[in-house]
Design an enzyme around this catalytic site. Structure first.
Site, short mmCIF file in Angstrom:
data_model
loop_
_atom_site.label_atom_id
_atom_site.label_comp_id
_atom_site.label_asym_id
_atom_site.label_seq_id
_atom_site.Cartn_x
_atom_site.Cartn_y
_atom_site.Cartn_z
N ASP A 143 -40.92 -13.25 -36.24
CA ASP A 143 -40.11 -13.81 -35.50
C ASP A 143 -40.41 -13.41 -34.14
OD1 ASP A 143 -37.93 -15.70 -34.87
OD2 ASP A 143 -36.49 -14.22 -34.84
N LYS A 146 -45.08 -17.62 -32.19
CA LYS A 146 -45.49 -18.59 -33.34
C LYS A 146 -47.05 -18.84 -33.39
CE LYS A 146 -41.14 -18.35 -32.77
NZ LYS A 146 -40.34 -17.18 -33.45
N ASP A 171 -39.47 -17.49 -39.15
CA ASP A 171 -38.47 -18.19 -38.58
C ASP A 171 -39.28 -19.07 -37.68
OD1 ASP A 171 -36.18 -19.40 -37.87
OD2 ASP A 171 -35.85 -17.75 -36.17
N ASN A 172 -38.70 -20.33 -37.15
CA ASN A 172 -38.95 -21.28 -36.39
C ASN A 172 -40.20 -22.13 -36.64
OD1 ASN A 172 -37.54 -18.91 -33.97
ND2 ASN A 172 -36.94 -20.68 -34.33
N GLU A 201 -31.41 -22.41 -33.89
CA GLU A 201 -30.42 -21.60 -33.45
C GLU A 201 -29.55 -22.17 -32.34
OE1 GLU A 201 -34.28 -19.78 -32.18
OE2 GLU A 201 -33.35 -20.74 -33.96
#
Length: 216
Positions: A143, A146, A171-172, A201
């Site tokens: 996280d 990226k 995530d993401n 989020e």
């Protein structure tokens, strides 16, 4: 520039004023309330956080690495699901974010169970086994930046920290996105992988998702 609000500091002050001390779940809930009502911040959040919670519950890892502590929200979510004897290491490159995370962890009564390393991941990963006295990792949460998910995954593989059964949760992967990581993990015969679609989020209008992969 001096007039810009540092929402990280505002969040810390909000938590210390409004959350119950030594109550991890209440601190988590207070951060979520702030991010929904005051200002959104890049935590995994309450909706995607439930996917993280479930993955931890299923795996029951004894060794956990988080890449990207930020302000300590996801660390608290992870810790709340861990066995008491688990080793939990979290990396944060930004020194002020790491300092705020330590303050929030301390207020939540969790600082003694979470080891925050304030350094760049490329500096830490090659020496992680030796410095933290671990042979392999059971669970890794990506996280941070990226565009370095894939680089750091390969570094973890090269360091021998990923074993059969190691769970990777990223995530993401849709927004902002990690396309090279997804291409690698989805086309690698050493992993089984599943995409979990979700909203970004603290937003209703942006599609995002989590990729959960298991080393065969």
């Amino acid at each position: 520039m001096n007039n810009m609000v540092d929402w990280r500091v505002v969040l810390k002050d909000y938590v210390l004023k409004n959350a119950r001390q030594n109550d991890i779940q209440n601190v988590i809930d207070t951060i979520d309330k702030f991010c929904w009502t005051e200002h959104e911040l890049m935590n995994i959040g309450d909706r995607k956080g439930k996917i993280l919670d479930q993955a931890i519950q299923v795996k029951q890892p004894k060794t956990v690495l988080e890449l990207g502590t930020f302000l300590g929200y996801s660390s608290l979510r992870i810790l709340s699901q861990l066995p008491d004897n688990a080793v939990f290491i979290t990396l944060e490159a930004n020194s002020q974010s790491a300092e705020i995370a330590r303050s929030i962890h301390t207020y939540a009564g969790a600082a003694d169970r979470i080891k925050i390393v304030n350094d760049l991941s490329q500096n830490v990963i090659p020496h992680l086994s030796e410095q933290c006295h671990i042979d392999t990792l059971d669970f890794i949460f990506f996280d941070h930046e990226k565009n370095i998910y894939l680089r750091d995954l390969k570094m973890l593989e090269d360091a021998g920290l990923i074993k059969n059964g190691t769970v990777l949760l990223a995530d993401n992967v849709i927004f902002p996105g990690a396309p090279d990581y997804l291409e690698y993990i989805r086309n690698n015969p050493n992993y089984t992988t599943t995409f979990h679609e979700a909203k970004l989020e603290y937003r209703e209008d942006i599609r995002d998702g989590i990729e959960i992969s298991i080393r065969k």
